[in-house]
Design an enzyme around this catalytic site. Structure first.
Site, PDB file in Angstrom:
ATOM      1  N   LYS A  25       0.867  -1.174   0.000  1.00 28.76           N
ATOM      2  CA  LYS A  25       0.000   0.000   0.000  1.00 28.76           C
ATOM      3  C   LYS A  25       0.905   1.225   0.000  1.00 28.76           C
ATOM      4  O   LYS A  25       1.432   1.625   1.033  1.00 28.76           O
ATOM      5  CB  LYS A  25      -0.879  -0.041   1.251  1.00 28.76           C
TER       6      LYS A  25
ATOM      7  N   GLY B 127       1.959   4.704  13.063  1.00 30.08           N
ATOM      8  CA  GLY B 127       2.642   3.507  13.571  1.00 30.08           C
ATOM      9  C   GLY B 127       1.872   2.898  14.737  1.00 30.08           C
ATOM     10  O   GLY B 127       1.721   1.673  14.833  1.00 30.08           O
TER      11      GLY B 127
ATOM     12  N   GLU C 155       9.204   1.740  11.242  1.00 28.07           N
ATOM     13  CA  GLU C 155      10.257   2.751  11.072  1.00 28.07           C
ATOM     14  C   GLU C 155       9.537   4.095  11.082  1.00 28.07           C
ATOM     15  O   GLU C 155       8.826   4.428  10.150  1.00 28.07           O
ATOM     16  CB  GLU C 155      11.007   2.492   9.757  1.00 28.07           C
TER      17      GLU C 155
ATOM     18  N   CYS D  75      13.499  10.425   6.716  1.00 29.96           N
ATOM     19  CA  CYS D  75      13.357   9.987   8.110  1.00 29.96           C
ATOM     20  C   CYS D  75      14.657  10.167   8.869  1.00 29.96           C
ATOM     21  O   CYS D  75      14.659  10.487  10.047  1.00 29.96           O
ATOM     22  CB  CYS D  75      12.879   8.546   8.166  1.00 29.96           C
TER      23      CYS D  75
ATOM     24  N   GLU E  18       9.477  15.870  14.341  1.00 28.59           N
ATOM     25  CA  GLU E  18       9.898  15.852  12.941  1.00 28.59           C
ATOM     26  C   GLU E  18       9.191  16.964  12.183  1.00 28.59           C
ATOM     27  O   GLU E  18       7.964  16.991  12.161  1.00 28.59           O
ATOM     28  CB  GLU E  18       9.464  14.519  12.320  1.00 28.59           C
TER      29      GLU E  18
HETATM   30  P1  NAP Z   1       1.625   8.835   7.559  1.00 25.75           P
HETATM   31  O1  NAP Z   1       0.209   9.241   7.645  1.00 25.75           O
HETATM   32  O2  NAP Z   1       2.230   8.090   8.690  1.00 25.75           O
HETATM   33  O3  NAP Z   1       1.776   8.000   6.210  1.00 25.75           O
HETATM   34  C1  NAP Z   1       2.634   6.913   6.003  1.00 25.75           C
HETATM   35  C2  NAP Z   1       1.898   5.776   5.292  1.00 25.75           C
HETATM   36  O4  NAP Z   1       0.865   5.276   6.134  1.00 25.75           O
HETATM   37  C3  NAP Z   1       1.209   6.205   4.012  1.00 25.75           C
HETATM   38  O5  NAP Z   1       1.249   5.152   3.075  1.00 25.75           O
HETATM   39  C4  NAP Z   1      -0.195   6.448   4.496  1.00 25.75           C
HETATM   40  O6  NAP Z   1      -1.122   6.400   3.454  1.00 25.75           O
HETATM   41  C5  NAP Z   1      -0.382   5.312   5.466  1.00 25.75           C
HETATM   42  N1  NAP Z   1      -1.457   5.491   6.425  1.00 25.75           N
HETATM   43  C6  NAP Z   1      -2.031   6.646   6.868  1.00 25.75           C
HETATM   44  N2  NAP Z   1      -3.002   6.392   7.757  1.00 25.75           N
HETATM   45  C7  NAP Z   1      -3.059   5.046   7.894  1.00 25.75           C
HETATM   46  C8  NAP Z   1      -3.855   4.159   8.687  1.00 25.75           C
HETATM   47  N3  NAP Z   1      -4.796   4.610   9.514  1.00 25.75           N
HETATM   48  N4  NAP Z   1      -3.610   2.832   8.588  1.00 25.75           N
HETATM   49  C9  NAP Z   1      -2.663   2.357   7.773  1.00 25.75           C
HETATM   50  N5  NAP Z   1      -1.902   3.142   6.989  1.00 25.75           N
HETATM   51  C10 NAP Z   1      -2.086   4.471   7.051  1.00 25.75           C
HETATM   52  O7  NAP Z   1       2.529  10.094   7.297  1.00 25.75           O
HETATM   53  P2  NAP Z   1       2.073  11.451   6.555  1.00 25.75           P
HETATM   54  O8  NAP Z   1       0.773  11.962   7.104  1.00 25.75           O
HETATM   55  O9  NAP Z   1       2.133  11.188   5.110  1.00 25.75           O
HETATM   56  O10 NAP Z   1       3.205  12.434   7.009  1.00 25.75           O
HETATM   57  C11 NAP Z   1       3.101  13.067   8.283  1.00 25.75           C
HETATM   58  C12 NAP Z   1       4.424  13.071   8.999  1.00 25.75           C
HETATM   59  O11 NAP Z   1       4.878  11.725   9.207  1.00 25.75           O
HETATM   60  C13 NAP Z   1       5.540  13.713   8.223  1.00 25.75           C
HETATM   61  O12 NAP Z   1       5.511  15.095   8.318  1.00 25.75           O
HETATM   62  C14 NAP Z   1       6.738  13.071   8.857  1.00 25.75           C
HETATM   63  O13 NAP Z   1       7.075  13.734  10.037  1.00 25.75           O
HETATM   64  C15 NAP Z   1       6.270  11.678   9.170  1.00 25.75           C
HETATM   65  N6  NAP Z   1       6.716  10.714   8.121  1.00 25.75           N
HETATM   66  C16 NAP Z   1       7.806   9.952   8.369  1.00 25.75           C
HETATM   67  C17 NAP Z   1       8.262   9.082   7.395  1.00 25.75           C
HETATM   68  C18 NAP Z   1       9.461   8.233   7.602  1.00 25.75           C
HETATM   69  O14 NAP Z   1      10.157   7.922   6.641  1.00 25.75           O
HETATM   70  N7  NAP Z   1       9.738   7.773   8.796  1.00 25.75           N
HETATM   71  C19 NAP Z   1       7.613   8.988   6.164  1.00 25.75           C
HETATM   72  C20 NAP Z   1       6.479   9.772   5.948  1.00 25.75           C
HETATM   73  C21 NAP Z   1       6.050  10.623   6.944  1.00 25.75           C
HETATM   74  P3  NAP Z   1      -1.646   7.752   2.760  1.00 25.75           P
HETATM   75  O15 NAP Z   1      -0.465   8.639   2.541  1.00 25.75           O
HETATM   76  O16 NAP Z   1      -2.225   7.220   1.522  1.00 25.75           O
HETATM   77  O17 NAP Z   1      -2.637   8.343   3.713  1.00 25.75           O
END
Ligand code: NAP
Ligand code: MG
Length: 477
Positions: free
Chosen positions: A171, A229, A246, A280, A379
């Site tokens: 996904k 997470g 992660e 990250c 972050e």
């Molecule tokens: P996020 O919501 O944690 O998204 C990461 C992944 O999880 C995406 O594929 C997202 O899908 C999916 N996801 C979202 N809600 C979910 C749920 N309830 N159940 C299962 N999967 C779900 O992160 P973001 O909102 O895109 O970014 C927000 C912040 O997260 C960033 O500003 C950053 O600080 C952090 N982040 C960290 C990393 C890393 O590499 N550690 C990567 C991304 C973001 P969709 O995008 O399709 O909703």
């Protein structure tokens, strides 16, 4: 119009709805992906299970390795095409988009070679017994991939899982699907059996959630925010499904007064502006020993002021952020900093050619950031570096460990004893001394402690996480 990729074939969503694909460089839609549902996840899990039972589990490790090696070559052949897709979908400057495609090749090569080197052990036990262990795949693995490095994270996660004998349901983030849909097609062209790699696109709270809850998923790898997470972990806990998390970091670069500043400066800048800070392992905190704090900030300020930000195709120092809400998130951090009276040392420039409708943010260097402020704790996921001074080694360790994260630490000093003492005392999954790997190489185990998550991806170590151990004891008398 893009489709899911299930059992080596394009598939429409059961919802019959789509999500527009936006180019971050100009904010304009240029394509559409399927808005998946729980039914689509179910179809993908079913296809994966069938593949596992009928084909994948019968392949030898060497045969899996050959397939992965073929895929590595195919991705290399299509490297420019994949980089161009990624550039438009994710706003990556050309060099970064190419680097991501090359890293994907390396992941597949590395895990191709690892397939037939993963083995169990024989164990000493009581007289009259032979005991050994088998490393067995979990089965159907789920992979929730974020938007910041889709190809790299797919490579480390899916590459490792396949090498260990699993099949995959992926996904991707709705903001970063296109390159992965293409890679899945390439895998089918290389001979991967139908159902080995399945991709379902859509929103996290819809398909991501459905994936985490699906009883047919035997292991989940998640990379993303701590908040999601936790949701993944909770969903998986209901059926005791193992997860690897992660969850990012607030990684410090610690510069002592005896450091080689010529090496420090470009590395510190790159570690926070690479991929517009959406990394990250970004080096987002800068801890500098008092005696060199002012001169280092002065030089760093000059470097920040020289940075140019613009459309991905111009291949400048920094491209756009992924989407408007990420831009807003960075603005919120910066306005909080302003209200708290945190001084700004310097900012880069957004070039004139950058469309107003793109998601641009000039790299920003802030100083004297209080350790308790959210800029030193959370972050940003944007090109914002928070600097603060420290007195001595003990103070540096205290500041380095003063967040809930623990992913990567950079240590800059020529003193060998101090290098090792610091490496031992910082709480983080990776430590770089007199360099900073921004995630490190394909070969190096990667992952966090504390709220940065647990489990390791990359390197050979990842294969242990993608397998379960079976102990077999034979009484032979
Ligand atoms: P996020 O919501 O944690 O998204 C990461 C992944 O999880 C995406 O594929 C997202 O899908 C999916 N996801 C979202 N809600 C979910 C749920 N309830 N159940 C299962 N999967 C779900 O992160 P973001 O909102 O895109 O970014 C927000 C912040 O997260 C960033 O500003 C950053 O600080 C952090 N982040 C960290 C990393 C890393 O590499 N550690 C990567 C991304 C973001 P969709 O995008 O399709 O909703
Ligand atoms: Mg996009």
């Amino acid at each position: 119009m893009q489709h899911h990729f299930i059992a080596n074939a394009p598939a429409r969503s059961a919802s019959e709805r789509t999500i527009p694909v936006i180019d971050p460089s100009d904010g304009e839609p240029f394509d559409a992906i399927q808005r998946g549902t729980a039914d689509d996840i179910d179809a993908a899990v079913h296809a994966a299970r069938q593949c596992l039972d009928s084909v994948w589990s019968r392949l030898s490790a060497a045969e899996r390795g050959r397939l992965l090696m073929r895929l590595a070559a195919k991705v290399a052949e299509h490297g420019e095409e994949l980089a161009a897709i990624e550039q438009r979908d994710c706003g990556k400057p050309t060099r970064q988009a190419r680097a991501d495609a090359q890293a994907l090749v390396r992941y597949f090569e590395f895990y191709a070679g690892a397939c037939d080197k993963l083995h169990g052990e024989t164990l000493p036990y009581q007289e009259g017994y032979a005991v050994f262990t088998w490393r067995e795949p979990h089965g159907v693995t789920g992979h929730v991939i974020p938007w910041n490095y889709p190809m790299q994270i797919f490579g480390r996660s899916v590459g490792g899982a396949l090498a260990a004998g699993n099949v995959c349901v992926v996904k991707p983030s709705e903001d970063a699907c296109l390159s992965l849909l293409r890679v899945a097609q390439l895998a089918a062209e290389c001979g991967f059996p139908a159902g080995a790699i399945n991709i379902v696109t859509g929103y996290g709270h819809e398909v991501g959630d459905a994936l985490a809850r699906h009883p047919g998923i035997d292991h989940i790898s998640f990379t993303g925010s701590p908040r999601v997470g936790t949701l993944i972990q909770q969903a998986a806990a209901e059926r005791h499904c193992p997860v690897t998390l992660e969850l990012g970091g607030k990684s410090p670069q610690i510069v002592f007064e005896d450091a080689d500043l010529e090496a420090v400066l470009p590395t510190v800048v790159n570690a926070i502006v690479q991929n517009a800070g959406q990394t990250c392992s970004a080096g987002s905190r800068l801890l500098v020993q008092e005696s060199i704090y002012e001169p280092l900030l002065e030089r760093l300020g000059e470097a920040f002021a020289a940075l140019r930000v613009g459309p991905a195709g111009l291949d400048l120092d920094v491209g756009p952020l992924i989407r408007a809400s990420q831009q807003q998130r960075v603005w919120d951090f910066l306005s909080d900093a302003q209200h708290a009276g945190i001084p700004m040392v310097a900012q880069g420039q957004v070039v004139e050619e950058a469309p107003q409708s793109g998601f641009y943010q000039a790299p920003t260097l802030l100083r004297d950031v209080p350790v308790t402020h959210r800029l030193a704790q959370e972050e940003v996921f944007g090109p914002v570096l928070a600097a603060m001074p420290f007195k001595d080694e003990a103070h540096a360790v205290q500041l380095a460990n003063a967040t809930r994260f623990g992913l990567v630490t950079g240590i800059w000093t020529r003193d060998g004893g101090r290098q090792l003492r610091m490496a031992r005392h910082v709480k983080s999954g990776q430590v770089f001394i007199n360099n900073y790997g921004a995630g490190g190489g394909v070969e190096l185990p990667f992952g966090g402690v504390k709220s940065s998550g647990y489990g390791r991806e990359k390197g050979f170590e990842a294969l242990y996480g993608f397998t379960t151990l079976k102990t077999v004891a034979i009484r032979h008398g």
